[in-house]
Design a protein around this motif. Structure first.
Motif, PDB file in Angstrom:
ATOM      1  N   ILE B  88       0.844  -1.206   0.000  1.00  0.00           N
ATOM      2  CA  ILE B  88       0.000   0.000   0.000  1.00  0.00           C
ATOM      3  C   ILE B  88       0.877   1.253   0.000  1.00  0.00           C
ATOM      4  N   SER B  89       1.941   1.223   0.811  1.00  0.00           N
ATOM      5  CA  SER B  89       2.837   2.387   0.849  1.00  0.00           C
ATOM      6  C   SER B  89       3.490   2.617  -0.506  1.00  0.00           C
ATOM      7  N   SER B  90       3.969   1.527  -1.141  1.00  0.00           N
ATOM      8  CA  SER B  90       4.669   1.742  -2.412  1.00  0.00           C
ATOM      9  C   SER B  90       3.697   2.199  -3.492  1.00  0.00           C
ATOM     10  N   SER B  91       2.437   1.757  -3.424  1.00  0.00           N
ATOM     11  CA  SER B  91       1.464   2.249  -4.407  1.00  0.00           C
ATOM     12  C   SER B  91       1.170   3.716  -4.181  1.00  0.00           C
ATOM     13  N   SER B  92       1.093   4.147  -2.920  1.00  0.00           N
ATOM     14  CA  SER B  92       0.824   5.572  -2.744  1.00  0.00           C
ATOM     15  C   SER B  92       2.055   6.387  -3.088  1.00  0.00           C
ATOM     16  N   ALA B  93       3.256   5.813  -2.933  1.00  0.00           N
ATOM     17  CA  ALA B  93       4.456   6.509  -3.401  1.00  0.00           C
ATOM     18  C   ALA B  93       4.377   6.707  -4.916  1.00  0.00           C
ATOM     19  N   LEU B  94       3.887   5.685  -5.623  1.00  0.00           N
ATOM     20  CA  LEU B  94       3.722   5.822  -7.071  1.00  0.00           C
ATOM     21  C   LEU B  94       2.754   6.963  -7.395  1.00  0.00           C
ATOM     22  N   GLY B  95       1.639   7.012  -6.647  1.00  0.00           N
ATOM     23  CA  GLY B  95       0.683   8.099  -6.853  1.00  0.00           C
ATOM     24  C   GLY B  95       1.333   9.452  -6.623  1.00  0.00           C
ATOM     25  N   THR B 155       7.387   3.337 -10.099  1.00  0.00           N
ATOM     26  CA  THR B 155       7.938   4.552  -9.486  1.00  0.00           C
ATOM     27  C   THR B 155       9.343   4.825 -10.027  1.00  0.00           C
ATOM     28  N   SER B 156      10.173   3.777 -10.063  1.00  0.00           N
ATOM     29  CA  SER B 156      11.529   3.949 -10.583  1.00  0.00           C
ATOM     30  C   SER B 156      11.501   4.379 -12.037  1.00  0.00           C
ATOM     31  N   LEU B 157      10.574   3.803 -12.800  1.00  0.00           N
ATOM     32  CA  LEU B 157      10.470   4.155 -14.225  1.00  0.00           C
ATOM     33  C   LEU B 157      10.145   5.638 -14.386  1.00  0.00           C
ATOM     34  N   VAL B 158       9.134   6.101 -13.647  1.00  0.00           N
ATOM     35  CA  VAL B 158       8.720   7.504 -13.760  1.00  0.00           C
ATOM     36  C   VAL B 158       9.881   8.421 -13.380  1.00  0.00           C
TER      37      VAL B 158
END
Lengths: 293, 326
Positions: B88-95, B155-158
Motif C-alpha cells: 500500500i505504501s509503495s502504491s501511494s508513493a507511485l501516486g 515509481t523507478s520508471l517515472v
C-alpha cells in the motif's frame, strides 16, 4: 578599498584566438567526451581539428558554450559512436566514462584524460595540458597567461563577508575545491569550509540558518519536480535569503575549471561590491555610484 | 487506560526529544525560549520552521502507520498485514511521484496527497480482491509482494524518465522515507487527510471486536461487513496516502507496533487500535531522533532504522506462523 581591475572578456578572447595555425604533429581529428574538456578543446583547437563534443556541451544548465557547441557533432560518450568518428585523439575526464576510455585504448585510439581542477592553479595548468595534447601550445600559452593575469587582477582585498553554497539536498562545497578558492579570492569566507566540510558535502539546513551567511550561492532548479530541490524553497531557507545581502545562482560558469570560471568570479566580485555599497561610508565612491545606475 | 496514558507520556517525551535534537546543537533553554516566546532570530527559524514540522510529522506519520497496521491485522485477522509489506505504501508513493512528475502538484498542491491516497486506495482494493476476505497469510503476502514490486518498478520508471537529474536519486526516499527538511506546509497538507483517515479507522474498533468471533457471528451481532470493508479501504487510503505523500514509505511500523502493544492491552482490536496509534508515533519519533544522532550531517533514511527493527521481527513472526501451520 576597491579592487577594480578590468577582467578580460572571454568572448573577445575567443574571437582573437581563432586564427593560429596548427602544428605539423597536431592530431587531425579530435573528439571530446567530457563537458570540461569540450570547453577547452573548443577554445584551443584549430578550425576543423575538433570533430565532436559531448551532448552536455549543448545543455544550457551545465554548459557555458552552448552556442559554440552547435558547430560540432554531438557524442554521448559511448565507445562505439566515438570509434566510428575515427578520432586521432580523444579527450576525456579522469573519473567519468572509464569503461569507454578503456575500450577506446584497447582499440588503439590515444586518449588524454584531464582530471577535474580543484584549484585555480590547476585550472590554468589544464589549459596548457589540453593545448599540448592538441598541438596548440602557443595558443594555450597565450590563454593561460591571460587567465593567470585575470585571476590576479580579480583578487579583492577589502572587507570579508561570510558566504555559503547551498544546493539541492543541502549539498554544499567546502575547502579544497575550486568554488571555495573563488570565494576566497573575491573576499568571502566560506561557511561550509569553516564548518569543517572538505570537498563536497551536506550542510544541514539548521546549521546554515544558524550561520546566517551574508551571501547565499544557490542553484536554479531543473525542469520537472524533485524532492532534492524542495529544500531550496523551504521557508527557513527563504528567510536566510531575505536576511542575506545577496543571493547568487550558480550556473554553468561554475561547473568547469576552465577560463570560463572568470565569469563566476566576476559574479562574486559584483556581489562583494553590492555588499560594500550597503555601507553608507562607501556611497560616494565611484564604484557604488556606477553600481547604483 | 493506564497503558494508554503511559504511551501518551512517552509520545510527549519523544516529541520533546525530537525538538531538542539536531545538527545545530542548540541549548535546551535557548531552543524552548525560541519556540514559545520567539526569542533569537536564527534559533526561532530553526525551531519553528525546521524542527517543529519535523517532530509533528514524525508523530503524525507514526500514528497513522501504527493505526492502519492494527486495523488491517484486525480486519484480515492476519498478523502479517501491514501497509508497507503488502504494497500500500509503495502504491501511494507511485501516486505521489506521478503527481509530482506530471506537474499536477505544482499547479494544485492538494494533487500530491490526493494522488497518493488514490494509489493507496487502489492497492487496498487489489489486496482485498486478491487475498480474499478471509485471506490466508500466504495469499496476502504473495499479493502484497506482487503489488509492491509493480508499484516500485513503475515509481523507478517515472523517476528515471524525469527531465530532472535529481529525480532518479529520489527512488531511495520513496522506498525508505525521511523527515529531513520538511516544512509546516507539509504538515498542513497531510493533517486533514490523516485526521479523517484516523477517525474512520478508530471507529472500526467495536466491529472488529465482533469480527474476532467470525464473520457470521459479527453479522448476527449487527456488524455491516460491507461498510466495515469500505471503512478500512478509505481510512487506510487517507491515512497512509497522506503519510507517504509527505514522508515517503516508512516500512514495518504498522507491523511491529500492534504486536508490541497486544501483550499490554490484550488482543481486543478496540483496545489495540488507539494503543497502536500512540505506539506508532513513539516508534517513528524515536527512529527520527536516532537517525539524527547516528548521522547528524547526513540524511539517513527513516525506513533504514524501522526496517532494522522490523525485518527481524517479521522473520520471527513467520517462524512462529510456520510452527502453527505445521
Amino acid at each position: 578599498m576597491w579592487a577594480c581591475a578590468k577582467v578580460f572578456d572571454l568572448t573577445l578572447v575567443l574571437a582573437l584566438a581563432s586564427a593560429a595555425p596548427a602544428l605539423a604533429e597536431a592530431p587531425g581529428r579530435v573528439v571530446s567526451i567530457n563537458l570540461c574538456t569540450d570547453q577547452l578543446a573548443m577554445m584551443l583547437a584549430a578550425p576543423g581539428q575538433l570533430v565532436s563534443v559531448s551532448d552536455l556541451a549543448s545543455e544550457p544548465q551545465s554548459s557555458s558554450m552552448v552556442r559554440q557547441a552547435a558547430g560540432y557533432a554531438v557524442n554521448h560518450g559511448q565507445a562505439e559512436e566515438v570509434f566510428l568518428m575515427h578520432p586521432d585523439l580523444v579527450l576525456a575526464g579522469s573519473y567519468t566514462a572509464l569503461a569507454t576510455v578503456d575500450m577506446l585504448r584497447r582499440l588503439g585510439i590515444p586518449v588524454v584524460q584531464v582530471p577535474p581542477a580543484n584549484s585555480l592553479a590547476e585550472a590554468v595548468e589544464q589549459v596548457r595540458i589540453v593545448g599540448a595534447a592538441l598541438g596548440q601550445e602557443e595558443r594555450a600559452e597565450w590563454f593561460a597567461t591571460r587567465f593567470e593575469t585575470s585571476i590576479r587582477a580579480a583578487r579583492i582585498a577589502g572587507p570579508r563577508y561570510s558566504a555559503a553554497f547551498y544546493h539541492p539536498n543541502g549539498y554544499t562545497t567546502g575547502s579544497g575545491t575550486l568554488a571555495d578558492e573563488v570565494m576566497g579570492l573575491t573576499g568571502f569566507d566560506n561557511i561550509a569550509a569553516t564548518a569543517g566540510v572538505t570537498g563536497g558535502g551536506v550542510l544541514p539546513l539548521e546549521r546554515l540558518v544558524m550561520a546566517a551567511p551574508e551571501v547565499l550561492v544557490t542553484s536554479e532548479p531543473y525542469p520537472g519536480a524533485s524532492r532534492a530541490e524542495e529544500v531550496l524553497t523551504h521557508p527557513a531557507l527563504r528567510a536566510v535569503q531575505d536576511n542575506a545581502g545577496a543571493t547568487l545562482h550558480t550556473d554553468a560558469d561554475w561547473v568547469c575549471g576552465t577560463p570560463l570560471i572568470m565569469r563566476a568570479i566576476n559574479g562574486m566580485r559584483r556581489a562583494h561590491i553590492r555588499l560594500d555599497c550597503k555601507d553608507p561610508g562607501n556611497w560616494n565612491s565611484k564604484m557604488c555610484r556606477l553600481d547604483a545606475q | 487506560m493506564k497503558v494508554l496514558l503511559s504511551l501518551l507520556l512517552l509520545v510527549l517525551l519523544l516529541f520533546a526529544a525530537s525538538l531538542l535534537v539536531g545538527p545545530a546543537g542548540l541549548g535546551v533553554g535557548d531552543s524552548l525560549a525560541a519556540l514559545f516566546r520567539g526569542e533569537g532570530d536564527a534559533v526561532v527559524l530553526v525551531m519553528r520552521e525546521i524542527r517543529l514540522p519535523r517532530a509533528l510529522l514524525g508523530a503524525m506519520v507514526g500514528a497513522v502507520l501504527g493505526l492502519s497496521g492494527a486495523a488491517m491485522q484486525g480486519y484480515l485477522r492476519n498478523p502479517l498485514a501491514e501497509p508497507g509489506i503488502i504494497g500500500i505504501s509503495s502504491s501511494s508513493a507511485l501516486g505521489a511521484v506521478l503527481a509530482l512528475q506530471t506537474g499536477a502538484a505544482a499547479m494544485f498542491p492538494l494533487a500530491l496527497p490526493l494522488s497518493a491516497l488514490s494509489g493507496a486506495g487502489i492497492a487496498v482494493l487489489l489486496i482485498l480482491a486478491l487475498a480474499g476476505p478471509r485471506g490466508g497469510a500466504m495469499a496476502l503476502i504473495l499479493a502484497g509482494i506482487a503489488i509492491s514490486a509493480l508499484a516500485g518498478a513503475l515509481t523507478s520508471l517515472v523517476l528515471n524518465l524525469s527531465s530532472n537529474p535529481f529525480a532518479a536519486m529520489e527512488i531511495v526516499f520513496w522506498m525508505m522515507g525521511s523527515l529531513a527538511d520538511r516544512s509546516m506546509q507539509h504538515v498542513w497538507l497531510a493533517a486533514p487527510f490523516m485526521v479523517a483517515g484516523s477517525a474512520l479507522l478508530l471507529a472500526m474498533g467495536r466491529p472488529l471486536d465482533a469480527l474476532t468471533l467470525g464473520e457470521d457471528a459479527a453479522a448476527s451481532m449487527g456488524v455491516n461487513l460491507t461498510r466495515l470493508r469500505w471503512q478500512l479501504v478509505i481510512g487506510t487510503a487517507l491515512a497512509v496516502g497522506a503519510s507517504v505523500a509527505v514522508a515517503g514509505a516508512v516500512g514495518f511500523v504498522g507491523l511491529v507496533v500492534p504486536h508490541l502493544v497486544r501483550p499490554l492491552m490484550g488482543a481486543r482490536p478496540s483496545r489495540v487500535l488507539p494503543a497502536s496509534m500512540l505506539g506508532g508515533a513513539c516508534m517513528v519519533l524515536a527512529a527520527d531522533v536516532a537517525v539524527r544522532i547516528v548521522a547528524p550531517d547526513q540524511d539517513l533514511k527513516l525506513g533504514v532504522l524501522t526496517a532494522l527493527i522490523g525485518a527481524p521481527f517479521f522473520l520471527h513472526l513467520i517462524w512462529r506462523l510456520r510452527g502453527a501451520e505445521a
